[in-house]
Write an enzyme that holds these catalytic residues in place. Structure first.
Site: not given
Length: 272
Positions: A14, A65
């Protein structure tokens, strides 16, 4: 110092901690932002504990998510329509507010590139979470959208769900050569396996090409294929990543960072 993190699995790759650290330096906000590896079985408990310890916000990436969405108490409209969140904010009363800044990140990056036009014809490749996250903001911007997905029923179902917000349809692969598009967006995850949707050259040379994935020197499988077919106007998704992060930072810290210098720095760091 406000505590933030990005949660995903995998997560080591990330860029979010670096981006938000640079945002903090640019805006003079003292923040801590780290990457957290989410556990498939324990994610909900991990996230609840994170906020119980005083964290102010979290970014959520794959594959969590939808699960994070279910934990929230309040939602933005774009988040409700996507049924997935990439951003959580702990309110003063302890409730969790969920947002999805992927769409505004994409729209802002297209604006940065000078690509948006009223009622432009957009082909989106893929009907998964990445597509769901951007459809509402694109339709709010009065774009005409066609979705292609290998599983045609999934694309048709998604088009039907969002039809109340604007002009949107699905198409089979055989129908694509007969159409023309101003912008083609790759929202599939095929690039992670070194693959891509191999569109006809005519479509690729007549449109602006945007890949939500990103790589040093824009060498994603989809953009490499597009270039091999003669595409001349193309961009990867690094600007979308930095853009969505900027709107997340604004939600948390009440100031919108200047994206351009941070994007330039992240790009340089990736290429050297």
């Amino acid at each position: 110092m406000n505590q933030y993190a990005v949660w995903g699995n995998p997560i080591a790759q990330s860029k979010s901690p670096r981006i938000h650290t640079l945002f903090g330096q640019q805006t003079g906000k003292a923040i801590s932002y780290v990457a957290k590896l989410g556990d498939e079985q324990q994610f909900e408990q991990q996230l609840k504990q994170f906020f119980a310890e005083g964290a102010k916000g979290a970014n959520i990436t794959a594959p969590f998510k939808e699960r994070a969405f279910a934990l929230a108490d309040l939602y933005s409209e774009s988040c409700l329509q996507a049924e997935a969140c990439n951003t959580l904010k702990r309110l003063d009363d302890g409730r969790l507010y969920a947002d999805n800044t992927d769409g505004v990140g994409l729209v802002s990056d297209l604006a940065r590139l000078g690509w948006p036009k009223p009622h432009q014809r957009i082909l989106i490749l893929g009907a998964g979470g990445a597509t769901k996250g951007v459809l509402y903001p694109l339709l709010q911007a009065q774009q005409q959208i066609t979705i292609y997905n290998r599983t045609a029923d999934k694309a048709a179902s998604l088009a039907k769900k969002f039809a109340k917000f604007g002009q949107i349809q699905s198409a089979c692969f055989d129908e694509l050569p007969e159409q023309s598009f101003d912008l083609i967006i790759n929202a599939t995850s095929l690039g992670l396996q070194g693959k891509c949707v191999e569109l006809p050259a005519r479509l690729l040379t007549q449109a602006n090409i945007y890949d939500m994935q990103y790589a040093p020197n824009m060498q994603t499988p989809f953009l490499e294929y597009a270039r091999s077919q003669g595409a001349t106007q193309y961009q990867d998704g690094l600007g979308m990543l930095v853009g969505q992060a900027a709107y997340t930072f604004q939600l948390w810290e009440d100031v919108l960072p200047d994206v351009e210098p941070i994007l330039k720095q992240i790009k340089q760091e990736m290429e050297f």
